[in-house]
Design an enzyme around this catalytic site. Structure first.
Site, PDB file in Angstrom:
ATOM      1  N   GLU A 195      -0.988 -15.056 -14.902  1.00  0.00           N
ATOM      2  CA  GLU A 195      -2.167 -15.909 -14.752  1.00  0.00           C
ATOM      3  C   GLU A 195      -2.850 -15.723 -13.404  1.00  0.00           C
ATOM      4  OE1 GLU A 195      -1.774 -19.926 -16.007  1.00  0.00           O
ATOM      5  OE2 GLU A 195      -1.661 -19.269 -18.098  1.00  0.00           O
ATOM      6  N   SER A 234      -1.233 -23.500 -24.931  1.00  0.00           N
ATOM      7  CA  SER A 234      -1.315 -24.359 -23.751  1.00  0.00           C
ATOM      8  C   SER A 234      -2.263 -23.783 -22.710  1.00  0.00           C
ATOM      9  CB  SER A 234       0.078 -24.547 -23.139  1.00  0.00           C
ATOM     10  OG  SER A 234       0.626 -23.298 -22.772  1.00  0.00           O
TER      11      SER A 234
END
Length: 273
Positions: free
Chosen positions: A158, A11
Site C-alpha cells: 500500500e 477492506s
C-alpha cells in the site's frame, strides 16, 4: 435491463486484483467495487468488528441492486462470511448470495501439490482464524497445511514499496518462515489480495519446483462455474460492461493507489457508511 451489478467488496485496494481477474474472465457483466478504506486494515481487528463492518458493506451493495456479492477480502471471508450467509441473508433476502475467496481456493489447492504439504501466507486475521486449514481439510483430508502470518506485506504494497530493495528483507523473512515448517512444502498460496504484487520478490526466495498460487484466477473461474450452475442468480446480473468504484475514504487517495492493483486509471466515488 436495469443495472444489477455484481458487487465486489474489500477492506481496501487489494480486492481489485481479484476483480481484475474476474472481469478478464467475465467481461460482459456490470461490476460495482466497494473499498472500505476509511476502516482499513481489517486484518488485526476483532471478529465482531470485522463482521459488523463487512455486513454494513454487504447491505450497502444490496441497496445498489447487487444480487450477488463477492467478498474479495480474505479476512472478511474468514471472519464474517459464514455468519452473514447463515444468520443474516435469510432475514435480508434469501434470494441474494454472498460468496468468499477461501472456499474456491480450498477446493483446488490439493490438485497442485505432489508432496501433500502446502503453505498459506496471509494476514494475522486470516491465519489466526484457521479458515484455510479447516476448509482445505474438508476438501483434501490428507493434505498437511502450514501457515505463516506476514504482517508487513500489506503495508509494503500500500506504500508502493513492493518493488523496493527494502521489501526483500520482509519477503525473505516470511518465505524462510513458512518453508522452515517442512521441507516437503511444494505449493504456496498467497492468501491475501495484496500479495500478488510481491510475486516477483517472492520468486527470488523460492525454489523453482515450488508452485505459487494467486487467488484471482482461481476465484474468477469458480465464479464462472457458479453462474453457469445457478442461472437463477446469473440472469439477475446485468450485462452492460460497466465498472464502478466506490470508497469510504478519499477518492484522490483511492485513485492514486488503485491503479497499481487495477492496472489502469480509476475514477472512484465517495460514500459515507
Amino acid at each position: 435491463m436495469s443495472s444489477a451489478p455484481i458487487g465486489i467488496f474489500d477492506s481496501g485496494f487489494g480486492g481489485l486484483t481479484v476483480m481484475k481477474d474476474i472481469v478478464d474472465e467475465l467481461p460482459q457483466y456490470d461490476y460495482l467495487y466497494l473499498g472500505d478504506n476509511a476502516r482499513s486494515p481489517y486484518g488485526t481487528r476483532s471478529f465482531e468488528t470485522i463482521y459488523h463492518y463487512t455486513l454494513e458493506c454487504v447491505k450497502y451493495l444490496f441497496d445498489q441492486n447487487c444480487h450477488l456479492v463477492i467478498l474479495a477480502c480474505n479476512t472478511a471471508s474468514s471472519k464474517a462470511l459464514r455468519t452473514i450467509q447463515q444468520k443474516d441473508l435469510p432475514n435480508i433476502d434469501p434470494e441474494r448470495r454472498v460468496l468468499g475467496v477461501i472456499r474456491p481456493t480450498a477446493e483446488v489447492i490439493g490438485n497442485y501439490s505432489k508432496t501433500g504439504h502446502v503453505g498459506i501466507l496471509g494476514t494475522s486475521g486470516t491465519v489466526n482464524s484457521r479458515s484455510y486449514v479447516m476448509e482445505i481439510k474438508k476438501q483434501f483430508p490428507g493434505l498437511t497445511v502450514h501457515q505463516e502470518s506476514c504482517p508487513m506485506w500489506v503495508p509494503l504494497v500500500e506504500n508502493q514499496e513492493y518493488d523496493s530493495e527494502g521489501a526483500d528483507y520482509f519477503v525473505k523473512q516470511h518465505i524462510d518462515g513458512i518453508l522452515s515448517h517442512s521441507k516437503k512444502i511444494d505449493t504456496l498460496l498467497l492468501a491475501c489480495t495484496h500479495y500478488p504484487l510481491l510475486i516477483e520478490k517472492i520468486k527470488k526466495f523460492v525454489q523453482d519446483d515450488i508452485t505459487i498460487l494467486s487467488q484471482g484466477e482461481i476465484v474468477a473461474k469458480s465464479l464462472a462455474d457458479y453462474l453457469n450452475r445457478h442461472p437463477e442468480i446469473e440472469r439477475k446480473c446485468s450485462q452492460n460492461r460497466t465498472r464502478r468504484f466506490i470508497t469510504t475514504d478519499s477518492t484522490e487517495d483511492f485513485d492514486a493507489h488503485a491503479n497499481v492493483f487495477w492496472g489502469d486509471k480509476i475514477n472512484s466515488e465517495f460514500i459515507h457508511l
